[in-house]
Design a protein around this motif. Structure first.
Motif, PDB file in Angstrom:
ATOM      1  N   ARG A  51     -28.013  14.336 -43.316  1.00 38.68           N
ATOM      2  CA  ARG A  51     -27.613  13.401 -44.374  1.00 38.68           C
ATOM      3  C   ARG A  51     -26.742  14.102 -45.428  1.00 38.68           C
ATOM      4  O   ARG A  51     -25.783  13.527 -45.929  1.00 38.68           O
ATOM      5  CB  ARG A  51     -28.837  12.772 -45.024  1.00 38.68           C
ATOM      6  N   LYS A  52     -27.079  15.344 -45.747  1.00 36.64           N
ATOM      7  CA  LYS A  52     -26.301  16.092 -46.746  1.00 36.64           C
ATOM      8  C   LYS A  52     -24.874  16.326 -46.259  1.00 36.64           C
ATOM      9  O   LYS A  52     -23.917  16.178 -47.017  1.00 36.64           O
ATOM     10  CB  LYS A  52     -26.979  17.430 -47.036  1.00 36.64           C
ATOM     11  N   GLU A  53     -24.739  16.696 -45.004  1.00 36.22           N
ATOM     12  CA  GLU A  53     -23.407  16.963 -44.448  1.00 36.22           C
ATOM     13  C   GLU A  53     -22.586  15.678 -44.311  1.00 36.22           C
ATOM     14  O   GLU A  53     -21.365  15.727 -44.337  1.00 36.22           O
ATOM     15  CB  GLU A  53     -23.521  17.654 -43.087  1.00 36.22           C
ATOM     16  N   ASN A  54     -23.268  14.546 -44.110  1.00 35.69           N
ATOM     17  CA  ASN A  54     -22.629  13.244 -43.981  1.00 35.69           C
ATOM     18  C   ASN A  54     -21.422  13.276 -43.024  1.00 35.69           C
ATOM     19  O   ASN A  54     -20.304  12.957 -43.410  1.00 35.69           O
ATOM     20  CB  ASN A  54     -22.215  12.709 -45.357  1.00 35.69           C
ATOM     21  N   THR A  56     -18.877  12.346 -39.782  1.00 32.00           N
ATOM     22  CA  THR A  56     -18.374  11.083 -39.224  1.00 32.00           C
ATOM     23  C   THR A  56     -19.139  10.741 -37.954  1.00 32.00           C
ATOM     24  O   THR A  56     -19.379   9.570 -37.674  1.00 32.00           O
ATOM     25  CB  THR A  56     -16.878  11.172 -38.894  1.00 32.00           C
ATOM     26  N   ASN A 104     -26.504   5.076 -43.826  1.00 27.85           N
ATOM     27  CA  ASN A 104     -25.443   6.025 -43.468  1.00 27.85           C
ATOM     28  C   ASN A 104     -24.416   5.333 -42.586  1.00 27.85           C
ATOM     29  O   ASN A 104     -24.735   4.396 -41.864  1.00 27.85           O
ATOM     30  CB  ASN A 104     -26.022   7.228 -42.716  1.00 27.85           C
ATOM     31  N   ASP A 105     -23.186   5.862 -42.637  1.00 33.07           N
ATOM     32  CA  ASP A 105     -22.100   5.251 -41.873  1.00 33.07           C
ATOM     33  C   ASP A 105     -21.698   6.047 -40.637  1.00 33.07           C
ATOM     34  O   ASP A 105     -20.787   5.661 -39.934  1.00 33.07           O
ATOM     35  CB  ASP A 105     -20.855   5.093 -42.765  1.00 33.07           C
ATOM     36  N   PHE A 106     -22.353   7.191 -40.386  1.00 32.55           N
ATOM     37  CA  PHE A 106     -21.878   7.981 -39.264  1.00 32.55           C
ATOM     38  C   PHE A 106     -22.243   7.340 -37.931  1.00 32.55           C
ATOM     39  O   PHE A 106     -23.206   6.598 -37.811  1.00 32.55           O
ATOM     40  CB  PHE A 106     -22.328   9.441 -39.304  1.00 32.55           C
TER      41      PHE A 106
END
Length: 144
Positions: A51-54, A56, A104-106
């Motif tokens: 989550r921190k790295e977020n 793609t 999250n959007d990944f």
């Protein structure tokens, strides 16, 4: 992009995810947007980092029973997790993916590789090892 290897490398082909991550790290690929994580049997321990790295994309690689031939590789839809066998992890991967997707959007891509043996042993079987190197070469072709 994050590539997350999941599995127990003390149980033959179940270790295909960690095997792939170890080999990718040995390639010394330099890209600040690419992270390789060997999650072993506890991918949930890395949710904070993910989550921190977020990123793609997150590509999860694991051995899974799909009623195929040893070494068969396929992208598994998250809705099909209940139809495949993954039993060496402390948390269900379907719950893990649902948790990651929350807020999250990944994009999460799950790559399953059919094992031949899940017996205790530190080496992959021949067909699964070949597929592991095929996956590594495909990934390198995409990212390099």
């Amino acid at each position: 992009m994050i590539v997350l290897g999941v599995g127990n490398d003390l149980k033959c082909d179940d270790g295909v995810g960690p095997f792939i991550i170890k080999r990718l790290k040995e390639e010394d690929i330099e890209d600040e947007n690419l992270i390789f994580i060997n999650a072993e049997t506890v991918p949930e321990n890395f949710t904070g980092k993910l989550r921190k790295e977020n990123p793609t994309h997150i590509i999860i690689v694991d051995a899974c029973l799909m009623n195929g031939n040893p070494g068969d590789m396929q992208i598994v839809d998250k809705d099909d997790f209940s139809n495949i066998g993954i039993s060496t992890h402390s948390m269900s991967l379907s719950y893990f993916v649902k948790y990651l997707e929350k807020d999250n959007d990944f994009k999460i891509i799950f790559v399953g590789i059919e094992p031949e043996s899940l017996d205790y042993g530190e080496n992959l079987t021949e067909d699964v090892e070949k597929t592991a190197f095929d996956f590594i070469n495909i990934l390198k072709g995409i990212i390099l």
